[in-house]
Design an enzyme around this catalytic site. Structure first.
Site, PDB file in Angstrom:
ATOM      1  N   LYS A 176       0.838  -1.204   0.000  1.00 57.31           N
ATOM      2  CA  LYS A 176       0.000   0.000   0.000  1.00 57.31           C
ATOM      3  C   LYS A 176       0.874   1.256   0.000  1.00 57.31           C
ATOM      4  CE  LYS A 176      -0.277  -0.295   5.012  1.00 57.31           C
ATOM      5  NZ  LYS A 176      -0.979  -0.924   6.122  1.00 57.31           N
ATOM      6  N   TYR A 231      16.595  29.889   6.823  1.00 59.10           N
ATOM      7  CA  TYR A 231      15.416  30.646   7.246  1.00 59.10           C
ATOM      8  C   TYR A 231      15.343  30.752   8.764  1.00 59.10           C
ATOM      9  CZ  TYR A 231      13.294  30.387   2.597  1.00 59.10           C
ATOM     10  OH  TYR A 231      13.021  30.511   1.281  1.00 59.10           O
TER      11      TYR A 231
END
Ligand SMILES: *Cc1c(COP(=O)(O)O)cnc(C)c1O
Length: 359
Positions: A35, A256
Site C-alpha cells: 500500500k 530561514y
C-alpha cells in the site's frame, strides 16, 4: 546527467528481505503489503520484484487497479474492502480478494451475488485495535450472514490486526490473540494475524498467512533493535548531492529564521533535498546525513528544496559530493527518531518529484 535527488531502490534487498521473512514465517504464506506506493518504493516495481510473494495487499481499490494495469496477476488483498457497488463490480472484474470488516460491506455482497463466488473474502475481527473489523460479539452474526449468501463464498479467511505488536512481551498483544482465539474457536478457516512487528516479535501468533510491510523494505518496527540485527537490508537509499559549499565565520547563522548560528568558523554544505522532496522539516533537530560516506549533522531549517550540513570536520567536501539522507549506511529508523516520527512516515513521504532509480 543523473538527477540530484533520487531514491535508489535495491530490488535485490527486497528479495532478500522476503526470503528472511519467509524463513521467519515458518511455513505461513506471505502477503507482501505494498500500500501507499509500496511505502514510497514504487508500487509496480516493488510488486514485480516481489514475484515470489504468495499475495500482495493494498489499502484502496485504485492501488489494486494500478497493479492489475501493470500486468500483475498475483492474488491481491484489498485491506479496507470496497465501499460501493461500483467498486465491488471492479473488484469482481479484477479478481481481487476482499476484506469484509463492516455490515455495509456484507450488504453490498448481498446485492451482487456473483461477488462472493468470485472474490475470496477475508473477514476481519476487531480484537482491540478499534479501527476496522467486527467486534467479537458481532462476528458470529456477520459470518452467518456471509455463509448464507445466495452464492456461498468460495473462500473465507479470518483476519485481525494487532495494535501493539512492536512492543515486546506486550500484554495488549496477548489479550488480542486471546480474543481472536475465542472468537474463532472451532472454525476451520485459515487465519492471518501478523504484521512485521508480530513476525519478528516475542509473542508467537501462529497463522496461515502473514502480512509484512515495513520489514520487506528493510526497516525495523522496533524501537530497541535495528533492521540489520533482524537480518534485513535497507531497500531505499535516498541520495542527493552537494550543490554549494560556504565558509562562514563564527556567529553567522544559516537558513530561514537564522535558527542555527555557527559556534566557530564553519564549512557548510548545501544539499539539494528539502521538504518538497519529503525530507521533513523536523529533521533539523539533530539528524545526520552521510556526505562522502561520512556522518555530518544537519544545521538550520530544512527548506523546500535544500538543506544545510555542517561539514567542518570533513575536509575536501566539494560541489557534487554524494549525500545519503537515509538508507545504506544510515538506517531510516535513526533518521525517523531524530524527526520525532517513525520510518513508515519518512518512507511514505518521499514526494513524487523524487525519481525512483533501480540500483
Ligand atoms: C499496513 C498493514 C500491514 C503491514 O504492517 P507493517 O507494520 O508494515 O508490517 C499489515 N496488515 C494491515 C491490515 C495493514 O494495514
Amino acid at each position: 546527467m543523473s538527477p540530484l535527488i533520487r531514491a535508489v531502490i535495491d530490488s535485490h534487498a527486497l528479495r532478500h528481505n522476503l526470503r528472511v521473512i519467509r524463513a521467519r514465517a515458518a511455513g505461513a504464506r506471505v502477503i507482501a503489503v505494498v500500500k501507499a506506493n509500496a511505502y514510497g518504493h514504487g508500487l509496480a516495481g516493488t510488486a514485480l520484484a516481489l514475484d515470489e510473494a504468495d499475495a500482495l495487499a493494498v489499502a484502496r481499490l485504485e492501488e489494486a487497479l494500478a497493479l492489475r494495469a501493470a500486468g500483475i496477476g498475483t492474488r491481491i488483498v484489498l485491506l479496507e474492502g470496497v465501499f460501493s457497488l461500483a467498486e465491488l463490480a471492479e473488484a469482481i472484474y479484477e479478481r481481487l480478494d476482499l476484506v469484509v470488516h463492516d455490515a455495509s460491506q456484507i450488504e453490498l455482497l448481498e446485492r451482487l451475488p456473483e461477488a462472493s463466488a468470485r472474490c475470496p473474502l477475508w473477514v476481519k475481527i476487531d480484537t482491540g485495535m478499534n479501527r476496522l473489523g467486527f467486534p467479537p460479539r458481532e462476528f458470529p452474526a456477520a459470518l452467518a450472514r456471509l455463509r448464507g449468501l445466495s452464492s456461498p463464498p468460495r473462500e473465507i479467511r479470518l483476519v485481525t490486526h494487532l495494535a501493539c505488536a512492536n512492543e515486546r512481551e506486550d500484554e495488549v498483544t496477548r489479550a488480542q490473540l486471546q480474543r481472536f482465539r475465542a472468537a474463532t474457536h472451532g472454525l476451520e478457516y485459515e487465519v492471518s494475524i501478523a504484521n512485521s512487528a508480530a513476525l519478528f516479535g516475542a509473542v508467537p501468533t501462529g497463522c496461515h498467512w502473514v502480512r509484512p510491510g515495513l520489514a520487506l523494505y528493510g526497516a525495523s518496527p522496533f524501537a530497541d533493535c535495528d533492521a540489520g540485527s533482524l537480518g534485513l537490508l535497507p531497500v531505499m537509499t535516498l541520495m542527493s548531492s552537494v550543490i554549494a559549499v560556504r565558509h562562514i565565520a563564527r556567529g553567522e547563522s544559516v537558513g530561514y529564521g537564522g535558527r542555527w548560528a555557527a559556534p566557530q568558523d564553519s564549512a557548510i554544505a548545501i544539499v539539494a533535498a528539502g521538504y518538497g522532496d519529503g525530507v521533513h522539516r523536523s529533521l533539523a533537530n539533530g539528524a545526520v546525513v552521510l556526505v562522502n560516506g561520512v556522518r555530518a549533522p544537519l544545521v538550520g531549517s530544512v527548506s523546500m528544496d535544500m538543506l544545510a550540513v555542517d561539514v567542518s570536520e570533513l575536509p575536501g567536501v566539494r560541489v557534487g559530493a554524494p549525500v545519503v539522507l537515509w538508507g545504506e549506511g544510515l538506517p531510516v529508523e535513526e533518521t525517523a527518531r531524530c524527526a520525532g516520527t517513525i520510518a513508515y512516515e519518512l518512507l511514505c513521504s518521499v514526494s513524487p518529484r523524487v525519481p525512483l532509480e533501480p540500483r
